[in-house]
Write a protein that holds these residues in place. Structure first.
Motif, PDB file in Angstrom:
ATOM      1  N   ALA A 134     150.037  79.211   8.629  1.00 15.55           N
ATOM      2  CA  ALA A 134     149.840  77.914   7.980  1.00 15.55           C
ATOM      3  C   ALA A 134     149.799  76.804   9.020  1.00 15.55           C
ATOM      4  N   GLU A 135     150.666  76.874  10.013  1.00 15.03           N
ATOM      5  CA  GLU A 135     150.671  75.870  11.080  1.00 15.03           C
ATOM      6  C   GLU A 135     149.375  75.926  11.881  1.00 15.03           C
ATOM      7  N   THR A 136     148.923  77.132  12.190  1.00 14.16           N
ATOM      8  CA  THR A 136     147.658  77.298  12.910  1.00 14.16           C
ATOM      9  C   THR A 136     146.508  76.733  12.084  1.00 14.16           C
ATOM     10  N   ALA A 137     146.525  76.967  10.793  1.00 17.61           N
ATOM     11  CA  ALA A 137     145.462  76.448   9.919  1.00 17.61           C
ATOM     12  C   ALA A 137     145.489  74.919   9.907  1.00 17.61           C
ATOM     13  N   ARG A 138     146.664  74.319   9.885  1.00 21.29           N
ATOM     14  CA  ARG A 138     146.760  72.849   9.909  1.00 21.29           C
ATOM     15  C   ARG A 138     146.201  72.294  11.216  1.00 21.29           C
ATOM     16  N   MET A 140     144.024  73.736  13.201  1.00 19.93           N
ATOM     17  CA  MET A 140     142.566  73.968  13.201  1.00 19.93           C
ATOM     18  C   MET A 140     141.864  72.944  12.315  1.00 19.93           C
ATOM     19  N   GLN A 141     142.473  72.638  11.184  1.00 15.85           N
ATOM     20  CA  GLN A 141     141.880  71.676  10.266  1.00 15.85           C
ATOM     21  C   GLN A 141     141.842  70.279  10.898  1.00 15.85           C
ATOM     22  N   GLN A 142     142.879  69.911  11.616  1.00 18.36           N
ATOM     23  CA  GLN A 142     142.912  68.617  12.296  1.00 18.36           C
ATOM     24  C   GLN A 142     141.897  68.550  13.426  1.00 18.36           C
ATOM     25  N   ASN A 143     141.644  69.670  14.130  1.00 12.31           N
ATOM     26  CA  ASN A 143     140.686  69.710  15.224  1.00 12.31           C
ATOM     27  C   ASN A 143     139.250  69.572  14.721  1.00 12.31           C
ATOM     28  N   PHE A 144     138.971  69.999  13.501  1.00 10.06           N
ATOM     29  CA  PHE A 144     137.613  69.927  12.973  1.00 10.06           C
ATOM     30  C   PHE A 144     137.310  68.571  12.341  1.00 10.06           C
ATOM     31  N   ARG A 145     138.248  67.673  12.292  1.00  6.27           N
ATOM     32  CA  ARG A 145     137.998  66.359  11.688  1.00  6.27           C
ATOM     33  C   ARG A 145     137.419  65.424  12.652  1.00  6.27           C
TER      34      ARG A 145
END
Length: 145
Positions: A134-138, A140-145
């Motif tokens: 979940a932390e990795t997904a967060r 990754m999600q912040q990096n794609f913004r």
């Protein structure tokens, strides 16, 4: 981590693990036992004892007696009790056989507690992995913004 005492199941990997329990009627021995004892109680309450005044009266006069719930049954002489109890003994034997067929019934409490501890440890490890995912997904999600 493998369990020290693996859980025995009959289900295959592609099938859901279903436990086939015996029907509840298999373990219903109290009503027949109560009825049998009521028949003996009814017999005791119907026999007048000339030399002894009993605290029990006839079934009609004492609604709280055990036998009053089964007033329509034939009273049973206590000497006939062993023969009359054969059906209940058979039910008990059948229930014991059904219990013996249950999976892992031969395992000790210590073995079961050890398996529970191992499974709880496994759950904690899985929760930790999910939290890292979940932390990795967060991130990754912040990096794609």
């Amino acid at each position: 981590m493998a369990l020290k005492y693996p859980i025995k199941t009959t289900a295959g990997l592609d099938q859901p693990n279903t436990l086939s329990l015996p029907p509840p009627q298999t373990f219903e021995i109290l009503p027949p036992l109560h009825e049998l004892l009521a028949r003996v109680d009814a017999h005791q309450n119907q026999i007048p004892d000339a030399g002894h005044t009993s605290e029990f009266t006839s079934l009609d006069e004492s609604p709280g007696d055990l036998g009053s719930a089964y007033a329509e049954l034939e009273p049973l002489n206590p000497k006939d009790l062993p023969t009359a109890a054969l059906e209940i003994k058979g039910r008990i034997r059948n229930a014991l056989r059904e219990i013996g067929k249950l999976p892992d019934i031969d395992r000790s409490i210590e073995q079961q507690e050890q398996d529970i501890a191992e499974l709880q440890e496994k759950i904690e490890k899985q929760k930790a992995v999910l939290q890292r995912l979940a932390e990795t997904a967060r991130v990754m999600q912040q990096n794609f913004r």
